[in-house]
Design a protein around this motif. Structure first.
Motif, PDB file in Angstrom:
ATOM      1  N   ALA A 141       0.800  -1.227   0.000  1.00  0.00           N
ATOM      2  CA  ALA A 141       0.000   0.000   0.000  1.00  0.00           C
ATOM      3  C   ALA A 141       0.828   1.271   0.000  1.00  0.00           C
ATOM      4  N   GLU A 142       2.049   1.215   0.511  1.00  0.00           N
ATOM      5  CA  GLU A 142       2.802   2.457   0.696  1.00  0.00           C
ATOM      6  C   GLU A 142       3.405   3.016  -0.592  1.00  0.00           C
ATOM      7  N   ARG A 143       3.376   2.268  -1.672  1.00  0.00           N
ATOM      8  CA  ARG A 143       3.901   2.780  -2.942  1.00  0.00           C
ATOM      9  C   ARG A 143       2.745   3.019  -3.902  1.00  0.00           C
ATOM     10  N   ALA A 144       2.554   4.275  -4.274  1.00  0.00           N
ATOM     11  CA  ALA A 144       1.485   4.618  -5.201  1.00  0.00           C
ATOM     12  C   ALA A 144       1.871   4.195  -6.621  1.00  0.00           C
ATOM     13  N   PRO A 145       0.915   3.804  -7.440  1.00  0.00           N
ATOM     14  CA  PRO A 145       1.214   3.414  -8.817  1.00  0.00           C
ATOM     15  C   PRO A 145       1.758   4.599  -9.621  1.00  0.00           C
ATOM     16  N   GLN A 146       2.702   4.317 -10.509  1.00  0.00           N
ATOM     17  CA  GLN A 146       3.376   5.366 -11.278  1.00  0.00           C
ATOM     18  C   GLN A 146       2.861   5.486 -12.712  1.00  0.00           C
ATOM     19  N   ASN A 147       2.118   4.513 -13.174  1.00  0.00           N
ATOM     20  CA  ASN A 147       1.583   4.576 -14.535  1.00  0.00           C
ATOM     21  C   ASN A 147       0.274   3.801 -14.589  1.00  0.00           C
ATOM     22  N   ASP A 148      -0.341   3.790 -15.759  1.00  0.00           N
ATOM     23  CA  ASP A 148      -1.639   3.143 -15.904  1.00  0.00           C
ATOM     24  C   ASP A 148      -1.553   1.640 -15.671  1.00  0.00           C
ATOM     25  N   LEU A 149      -0.482   1.015 -16.138  1.00  0.00           N
ATOM     26  CA  LEU A 149      -0.350  -0.432 -15.963  1.00  0.00           C
ATOM     27  C   LEU A 149      -0.235  -0.793 -14.488  1.00  0.00           C
ATOM     28  N   GLU A 150       0.531  -0.030 -13.738  1.00  0.00           N
ATOM     29  CA  GLU A 150       0.640  -0.276 -12.308  1.00  0.00           C
ATOM     30  C   GLU A 150      -0.685   0.011 -11.599  1.00  0.00           C
ATOM     31  N   ALA A 151      -1.394   1.047 -12.068  1.00  0.00           N
ATOM     32  CA  ALA A 151      -2.679   1.394 -11.457  1.00  0.00           C
ATOM     33  C   ALA A 151      -3.703   0.270 -11.630  1.00  0.00           C
ATOM     34  N   GLN A 152      -3.640  -0.419 -12.769  1.00  0.00           N
ATOM     35  CA  GLN A 152      -4.567  -1.520 -13.009  1.00  0.00           C
ATOM     36  C   GLN A 152      -4.292  -2.711 -12.097  1.00  0.00           C
ATOM     37  N   ALA A 153      -3.034  -2.881 -11.695  1.00  0.00           N
ATOM     38  CA  ALA A 153      -2.670  -4.018 -10.837  1.00  0.00           C
ATOM     39  C   ALA A 153      -2.714  -3.672  -9.350  1.00  0.00           C
ATOM     40  N   TYR A 154      -2.615  -2.385  -9.024  1.00  0.00           N
ATOM     41  CA  TYR A 154      -2.464  -1.959  -7.633  1.00  0.00           C
ATOM     42  C   TYR A 154      -3.689  -2.317  -6.770  1.00  0.00           C
ATOM     43  N   GLN A 155      -4.858  -1.868  -7.179  1.00  0.00           N
ATOM     44  CA  GLN A 155      -6.050  -2.109  -6.371  1.00  0.00           C
ATOM     45  C   GLN A 155      -6.416  -3.596  -6.292  1.00  0.00           C
ATOM     46  N   PRO A 156      -6.335  -4.341  -7.391  1.00  0.00           N
ATOM     47  CA  PRO A 156      -6.579  -5.786  -7.266  1.00  0.00           C
ATOM     48  C   PRO A 156      -5.626  -6.479  -6.295  1.00  0.00           C
ATOM     49  N   MET A 157      -4.379  -6.009  -6.211  1.00  0.00           N
ATOM     50  CA  MET A 157      -3.445  -6.592  -5.243  1.00  0.00           C
ATOM     51  C   MET A 157      -3.915  -6.340  -3.822  1.00  0.00           C
ATOM     52  N   LEU A 158      -4.343  -5.122  -3.539  1.00  0.00           N
ATOM     53  CA  LEU A 158      -4.866  -4.820  -2.204  1.00  0.00           C
ATOM     54  C   LEU A 158      -6.118  -5.638  -1.914  1.00  0.00           C
ATOM     55  N   ASP A 159      -6.958  -5.813  -2.924  1.00  0.00           N
ATOM     56  CA  ASP A 159      -8.170  -6.622  -2.735  1.00  0.00           C
ATOM     57  C   ASP A 159      -7.805  -8.073  -2.434  1.00  0.00           C
ATOM     58  N   ARG A 160      -6.799  -8.608  -3.113  1.00  0.00           N
ATOM     59  CA  ARG A 160      -6.375  -9.991  -2.870  1.00  0.00           C
ATOM     60  C   ARG A 160      -5.806 -10.137  -1.459  1.00  0.00           C
ATOM     61  N   ILE A 161      -5.056  -9.144  -1.011  1.00  0.00           N
ATOM     62  CA  ILE A 161      -4.507  -9.224   0.345  1.00  0.00           C
ATOM     63  C   ILE A 161      -5.634  -9.169   1.366  1.00  0.00           C
ATOM     64  N   ALA A 162      -6.626  -8.322   1.122  1.00  0.00           N
ATOM     65  CA  ALA A 162      -7.781  -8.273   2.023  1.00  0.00           C
ATOM     66  C   ALA A 162      -8.521  -9.604   2.033  1.00  0.00           C
ATOM     67  N   ALA A 163      -8.628 -10.234   0.863  1.00  0.00           N
ATOM     68  CA  ALA A 163      -9.281 -11.543   0.791  1.00  0.00           C
ATOM     69  C   ALA A 163      -8.473 -12.592   1.537  1.00  0.00           C
ATOM     70  N   ALA A 164      -7.136 -12.524   1.432  1.00  0.00           N
ATOM     71  CA  ALA A 164      -6.286 -13.464   2.174  1.00  0.00           C
ATOM     72  C   ALA A 164      -6.440 -13.263   3.682  1.00  0.00           C
ATOM     73  N   ASP A 165      -6.539 -12.001   4.092  1.00  0.00           N
ATOM     74  CA  ASP A 165      -6.732 -11.710   5.519  1.00  0.00           C
ATOM     75  C   ASP A 165      -8.069 -12.252   6.002  1.00  0.00           C
ATOM     76  N   GLU A 166      -9.096 -12.113   5.178  1.00  0.00           N
ATOM     77  CA  GLU A 166     -10.414 -12.646   5.529  1.00  0.00           C
ATOM     78  C   GLU A 166     -10.380 -14.170   5.632  1.00  0.00           C
ATOM     79  N   ALA A 167      -9.709 -14.826   4.675  1.00  0.00           N
ATOM     80  CA  ALA A 167      -9.595 -16.283   4.714  1.00  0.00           C
ATOM     81  C   ALA A 167      -8.789 -16.728   5.927  1.00  0.00           C
ATOM     82  N   ARG A 168      -7.755 -15.949   6.277  1.00  0.00           N
ATOM     83  CA  ARG A 168      -6.944 -16.276   7.453  1.00  0.00           C
ATOM     84  C   ARG A 168      -7.790 -16.193   8.731  1.00  0.00           C
TER      85      ARG A 168
END
Length: 254
Positions: A141-168
């Motif tokens: 979370a501490e590194r903001a995306p620098q371009n459109d490609l990173e922006a497309q992957a950034y939020q889904p990564m946070l969502d996956r981590i939240a899902a992993a935390d929920e499963a944990r």
């Protein structure tokens, strides 16, 4: 003592007790006793008790099996979401990508090598594992995306981590026995009553009748053991394993 050895002893003991009681009881029966004189109402009550207890056993087995299946699904979901994080970070620069993957690998290695045994011993998830997952979330979370490609992957990564935390957290809720003590009291009392009702019937000492009586008691003992074993999805013989993590992160466990 092995759980399977304990099962064998319990089934043998239940079978031996029933056979011994039948044999001892038969010695006190008068010679002119007629087995056909058993009142019909006793046979009816015995049948009804057996049917009711069979339904209760079936519901208990279905409940603990469903809990175990849910725990297995939570483990698979947790491993899968972390795998997705490792894949989606590919579009980021090498230093950031390597740090995120290092965090994922550290968490997965800890879960497989340490936390699984911790859950068996303490009946809960380990705080160290929670800290490792929190570090992964922070580093992502501490590194903001620098371009459109990173922006497309950034939020889904946070969502996956939240899902992993929920499963944990769901995995933590499934750790330890889940069957209430009152239910166990009912199951054990029902087993005693159900097996005890067999003695109200005038069983003779024939090999067939002794075998059926012993087999019935051993079956009840086996079903109770099955419920007990499934009741703790992570801590008993037929438990949920770390196989999903090992399958999705083979490089860590080769």
């Amino acid at each position: 003592m092995s759980e399977w050895l304990a099962l064998a002893i319990a089934m043998s003991a239940a079978c031996a007790v029933v056979i011994a009681v039948v044999v001892l009881r038969q010695r006190r029966v008068p010679e002119d006793d007629d087995p056909s004189e058993t009142p019909d109402v006793i046979e009816y009550i015995t049948m009804m008790i057996g049917v009711i207890y069979a339904i209760v056993l079936g519901l208990a087995i279905a409940g603990v099996w469903e809990g175990r299946a849910a725990a297995q699904d939570d483990t698979l979901h947790e491993a899968q979401t972390l795998r997705e994080v490792s894949q989606r970070v590919q579009v980021f620069p090498a230093d950031y990508r390597d740090q995120v993957r290092k965090d994922v690998d550290a968490y997965v290695s800890y879960v497989v090598d340490t936390e699984w045994q911790y859950m068996r011993d303490h009946g809960s998830i380990a705080p160290e594992g929670t800290a490792l997952l929190a570090k992964l979330r922070t580093d992502v979370a501490e590194r903001a995306p620098q371009n459109d490609l990173e922006a497309q992957a950034y939020q889904p990564m946070l969502d996956r981590i939240a899902a992993a935390d929920e499963a944990r957290n769901a995995r933590g809720q499934s750790t330890g026995p889940t069957m209430p003590g009152l239910v166990w009291f009912g199951l054990i009392t029902g087993a005693v009553v159900t097996v005890g009702m067999v003695f109200t019937l005038q069983i003779r000492r024939s090999a067939r009748e002794l075998f059926l009586a012993g087999a019935f008691a051993a079956l009840i003992a086996f079903l109770l053991f099955l419920i007990w074993d499934f009741d703790d999805p992570f801590g008993r013989g037929v438990s949920v394993t770390t196989q999903p993590f090992e399958d999705l992160f083979p490089d860590l466990f080769t």
